[in-house]
Design an enzyme around this catalytic site. Structure first.
Site, PDB file in Angstrom:
ATOM      1  N   HIS A 217      -7.000   8.056 -11.255  1.00 27.82           N
ATOM      2  CA  HIS A 217      -6.532   7.429 -10.013  1.00 27.82           C
ATOM      3  C   HIS A 217      -5.005   7.421  -9.992  1.00 27.82           C
ATOM      4  O   HIS A 217      -4.378   7.886  -9.035  1.00 27.82           O
ATOM      5  CB  HIS A 217      -7.090   5.999  -9.922  1.00 27.82           C
ATOM      6  N   GLU A 218      -4.417   6.923 -11.064  1.00 32.53           N
ATOM      7  CA  GLU A 218      -2.952   6.830 -11.100  1.00 32.53           C
ATOM      8  C   GLU A 218      -2.322   8.217 -11.137  1.00 32.53           C
ATOM      9  O   GLU A 218      -1.296   8.458 -10.492  1.00 32.53           O
ATOM     10  CB  GLU A 218      -2.488   6.002 -12.303  1.00 32.53           C
TER      11      GLU A 218
HETATM   12  C1  NHX Z   1     -10.760  -6.173  -9.617  1.00 32.24           C
HETATM   13  N1  NHX Z   1      -8.814  -4.811  -9.436  1.00 32.24           N
HETATM   14  O1  NHX Z   1     -10.293  -7.168  -9.087  1.00 32.24           O
HETATM   15  C2  NHX Z   1      -9.860  -5.228 -10.357  1.00 32.24           C
HETATM   16  C3  NHX Z   1      -9.271  -5.895 -11.526  1.00 32.24           C
HETATM   17  C4  NHX Z   1      -8.037   1.654  -9.058  1.00 32.24           C
HETATM   18  C5  NHX Z   1      -7.432   1.579 -11.364  1.00 32.24           C
HETATM   19  N2  NHX Z   1     -12.025  -5.868  -9.502  1.00 32.24           N
HETATM   20  O2  NHX Z   1      -4.295   1.194  -6.594  1.00 32.24           O
HETATM   21  O3  NHX Z   1      -6.117  -2.457  -9.684  1.00 32.24           O
HETATM   22  O4  NHX Z   1      -9.759  -2.895  -8.908  1.00 32.24           O
HETATM   23  O5  NHX Z   1      -2.717   2.637  -7.986  1.00 32.24           O
HETATM   24  C6  NHX Z   1     -13.176  -7.529  -5.266  1.00 32.24           C
HETATM   25  C7  NHX Z   1     -13.650  -6.219  -5.356  1.00 32.24           C
HETATM   26  C8  NHX Z   1      -8.741  -5.993  -6.026  1.00 32.24           C
HETATM   27  C9  NHX Z   1     -11.831  -7.784  -5.411  1.00 32.24           C
HETATM   28  C10 NHX Z   1     -12.772  -5.199  -5.578  1.00 32.24           C
HETATM   29  C11 NHX Z   1      -9.587  -7.034  -5.790  1.00 32.24           C
HETATM   30  C12 NHX Z   1     -10.561  -4.445  -5.974  1.00 32.24           C
HETATM   31  C13 NHX Z   1      -4.432  -0.521  -8.177  1.00 32.24           C
HETATM   32  C14 NHX Z   1      -8.304  -3.615  -6.344  1.00 32.24           C
HETATM   33  C15 NHX Z   1      -6.012   0.408  -9.818  1.00 32.24           C
HETATM   34  N3  NHX Z   1      -3.124   1.440  -8.371  1.00 32.24           N
HETATM   35  N4  NHX Z   1      -7.250  -2.189  -7.791  1.00 32.24           N
HETATM   36  C16 NHX Z   1      -3.951   0.773  -7.641  1.00 32.24           C
HETATM   37  C17 NHX Z   1      -6.445  -1.775  -8.754  1.00 32.24           C
HETATM   38  C18 NHX Z   1      -8.895  -3.681  -8.747  1.00 32.24           C
HETATM   39  C19 NHX Z   1      -9.230  -4.715  -6.122  1.00 32.24           C
HETATM   40  C20 NHX Z   1     -10.948  -6.781  -5.638  1.00 32.24           C
HETATM   41  C21 NHX Z   1     -11.440  -5.475  -5.730  1.00 32.24           C
HETATM   42  C22 NHX Z   1      -7.422   0.803 -10.120  1.00 32.24           C
HETATM   43  C23 NHX Z   1      -5.893  -0.384  -8.573  1.00 32.24           C
HETATM   44  C24 NHX Z   1      -7.804  -3.510  -7.724  1.00 32.24           C
HETATM   45 ZN    ZN Z   2      -4.065   3.174  -6.354  1.00 30.64          ZN
END
Ligand code: NHX
Ligand code: ZN
Length: 685
Positions: free
Chosen positions: A470-471
């Site tokens: 992804h990154e």
């Molecule tokens: C989470 N956060 O909260 C995790 C920790 C794609 C590698 N589940 O775009 O960190 O996945 O370029 C409920 C459901 C936030 C709440 C899904 C809150 C998703 C950041 C997004 C990296 N970097 N995304 C990025 C990332 C995540 C998110 C959520 C959720 C990843 C990405 C959060």
């Molecule tokens: Zn991203």
């Protein structure tokens, strides 16, 4: 004027001019109550007399032991024994009457609760007769009325006293411990303004305010108005009544006001807008009145109202949610007070807010806050100046590059920078360093932007791979787009709420072109595009990316007029006064069209991102594998994999072209004959 103030401050090292009044303490009431209770019980004299029974009375009469009988309030009878009986063996155990405070009053030896008063007297006479008493011989019941005035008074007082105590208690709770001055019940309607006098030691001066040059000159002028009003009035000018400091949080509005206090040799009242708000009706308005009364007494002076949006919000909006009459009254009072005093009264009002758009328009009109001073986020040079101020107390490594720090912190406010400086010192201290190094600052910036590093978070290998690709997707796309912001770091270490991030240094520009937004959207979609291309599946991780680009796309279409179908139309509302939030200012058809256009823009961006990735598959995988191995990679690694950034390549090309043109011109100028020849040729033609 700076010198003047500093001299003053140093010369008289006085404490703030707050006369410490003895606070009215509720504990006193409890103390008084307790003391009076003790006194009361003592006056009533020790133990109550012993209860007696009918048969005992009969006994005592038969033995001629009673001196007198007193019937009190027709309720109970008191029996007093005669001397002979008291001295006898039989009553040796009886408590000696008349001890303690009630010594002067003889106490009865026994009491008897009379049930039926009409039968009591006959009972005594009967008993006496059967015991062989003479007719006139004592004892006969004496009837008296005795009133316990103290008890009565106390019982009357008790209820009101309890009420007062309760009220005091509530007051204390509500006034939050009675902050600011006398406190307690008597200051509900008083303003809570903190006053800084000549002799108050305000150390902040304009020298401590870095950046904000324009705002500084504006407020400095205000200080000057107060000091030399003649200079302005003699030319027919009127002194402004107020200035509103507007700007995002942390940009130094409050600090600017404090510096005014430090610079001006006039009293300075400082109050927060929320201090006017109280649950009682009329208190806010009363506090405003009191504040202005105090200010007028001390004129010339400056009044500073922080967070004025707490009271200054536009009136009459959201009326159906239950009108906030109290706040409106407070605002009305503020408006009238600002109108009320003449221009030359010498009271100038400074107010600060970060939401000027929600303020009532009446507040902003000339004659109230005539001037609006916009305090903006600092630019590169201002950040450097701010860093210099905050780095003063910090022990730095030799050769520390402040300019570099300023470059690394675009979009930071003054408060953020202060935070960075402090955090870096803490990080260095944790590592037991003697000086703070550059790396500590970089760590501090990462921490403030991204949150706490969470290395211990357990992430499976599959997820780790997803994150890396992804990154890497973001990085690859941004590297190959002309208008993308320069990328300087990619990490897959979880931090705060995110699992990985690509760090860009956004260019500091005032305007953004359509191409720049589109490129930004493309590389924001690069993460998801990479997931799809590599794994054939997509994940929820792109949430934050999608949120960002969706907002951007809607802004493009409905605010910036950047879509062909909608045209040069903007539904942006900078006044903030109409309630666009509830009703859309466009038809259903337009709404549909907007949605379509947004969809189109995003879909095209996604295709573009995928195109770039498809053309750079090898680099993408190489990058992702490197990320999995190292967890953090920098722009050098990217350059090794992909070569120079597209944006840089194009820039260099353009520069080279410009240079060659220049040299051409120079050589032309150096050989005048040629030009002459050319001219001749031209002339011939
Ligand atoms: C989470 N956060 O909260 C995790 C920790 C794609 C590698 N589940 O775009 O960190 O996945 O370029 C409920 C459901 C936030 C709440 C899904 C809150 C998703 C950041 C997004 C990296 N970097 N995304 C990025 C990332 C995540 C998110 C959520 C959720 C990843 C990405 C959060
Ligand atoms: Zn991203």
């Amino acid at each position: 004027m700076t010198e003047n103030t500093t001299n003053n401050n140093q010369g008289t090292e006085k404490k703030p001019d707050k006369t410490i009044k003895p606070r009215f303490n509720t504990n006193w009431i409890f103390a008084v109550l307790a003391v009076s209770l003790i006194l009361f019980s003592l006056l009533n004299g020790g133990k109550p007399a012993q209860k007696t029974t009918k048969s005992e009375i009969k006994d005592m009469i038969a033995n001629h032991e009673i001196e007198k009988i007193i019937v009190v309030n027709k309720e109970y009878a008191e029996f007093y024994l005669n001397k002979k009986a008291l001295e006898s063996e039989k009553y040796a155990k009886l408590p000696k009457p008349g001890t303690g405070f009630g010594m002067s009053v003889p106490k009865p030896n026994f009491t008897y609760n009379i049930g039926d008063i009409s039968s009591f007297e006959p009972f005594i006479t009967e008993t006496k007769k059967s015991a062989g008493y003479a007719d006139k011989e004592p004892p006969d019941p004496e009837f008296i009325n005795r009133k316990n005035y103290l008890l009565d008074a106390l019982s009357w007082l008790l209820f009101p006293a309890l009420l007062i105590i309760l009220w005091l208690f509530l007051m204390k709770r509500m006034s939050g411990g009675g902050a600011g001055g006398a406190g307690g019940i008597f200051s509900v309607g008083k303003s809570r303004a903190q006053i800084f006098d000549k002799d108050t030691n305000v150390k902040l001066t304009f020298n401590d305010v870095a950046g904000l040059e324009e705002a500084k000159t504006e407020v400095m002028e205000i200080v000057d108005f107060l000091k030399n009003p003649k200079k302005y009035t003699s030319l027919g000018g009127k002194i402004p009544k107020g200035a509103l400091l507007i700007g995002p949080p942390g940009t130094g509005k409050t600090m600017l006001a404090k510096a005014v206090a430090g610079e001006a040799n006039v009293p300075f009242f400082s109050i927060s807008g929320s201090d006017f708000v109280e649950m009682f009706v009329g208190v806010g308005a009363s506090r405003v009145r009191d504040l202005f009364k105090q200010a007028k007494e001390k004129a010339p002076c400056i009044v500073f109202i922080d967070e004025i949006d707490a009271v200054g919000r536009a009136r009459g909006r959201n009326a159906n949610f239950g009108s906030n009459d109290e706040r409106e009254n407070t605002l009305n009072q503020l408006l009238t007070e600002m109108d009320g005093f003449g221009t030359n009264m010498g009271v100038i009002i400074l107010a600060a807010t970060n939401r000027a758009d929600i303020l009532d328009r009446a507040l902003l009109r000339a004659g109230r806050f005539d001037r609006q001073i916009h305090v903006e986020l600092p630019d590169l040079t201002e950040r450097e100046a701010i860093f210099k101020v905050h780095l003063r107390p910090i022990k730095l490594e030799k050769g520390f590059d402040i300019g570099f720090m300023a470059k690394q912190t675009p979009g930071f406010s003054g408060a953020d920078i202060a935070n960075v400086c402090n955090e870096s010192a803490l990080i260095a201290a944790r590592k037991n360093k003697t000086v703070v190094e550059k790396q500590d600052f970089l760590d501090a910036i990462d921490r403030i932007v991204g949150g706490l590093e969470r290395k211990s978070k357990i992430i499976s290998m599959v997820e780790k791979k997803t994150i890396a690709y992804h990154e890497a997707g973001h990085a690859t796309v941004s590297w190959h787009l002309e208008h993308a912001s320069p990328l300087f770091k990619v990490t897959i270490i979880p931090r705060g709420k995110t699992l990985g991030a690509a760090w860009y240094l956004p260019e500091e520009r005032q305007l953004t072109t359509r191409e720049q937004i589109l490129d930004e959207m493309a590389y924001a979609l690069g993460g998801r595009a990479s997931e799809e291309l590599i794994f054939g599946k997509i994940s929820t991780g792109a949430l934050s990316d999608l949120e960002k680009i969706t907002k951007q796309a809607y802004a493009m279409v409905s605010f910036f007029g950047m879509s062909e179908k909608i045209g040069n139309i903007s539904f942006y509302d900078s006044s903030g006064q109409s309630d666009f939030g509830f009703t859309k200012p466009y038809s259903e058809k337009t709404a549909e069209l907007i949605d379509q256009e947004v969809n189109l823009i995003i879909a095209e961006s996604y295709i573009r991102a995928k195109e770039v990735l498809k053309n750079n598959m090898k680099g993408l995988t190489e990058l992702a594998e490197l990320l999995l191995e190292k967890e953090v990679i920098f722009s050098e690694d990217l350059e090794r994999i992909f070569g120079k950034r597209k944006a840089d390549v194009l820039k260099e090309e353009r520069e080279a072209e410009a240079k060659s043109k220049q040299t051409e011109a120079v050589t032309e100028a150096a050989t005048p004959e040629k030009t002459v020849k050319k001219a001749k040729i031209k002339g011939k033609e």
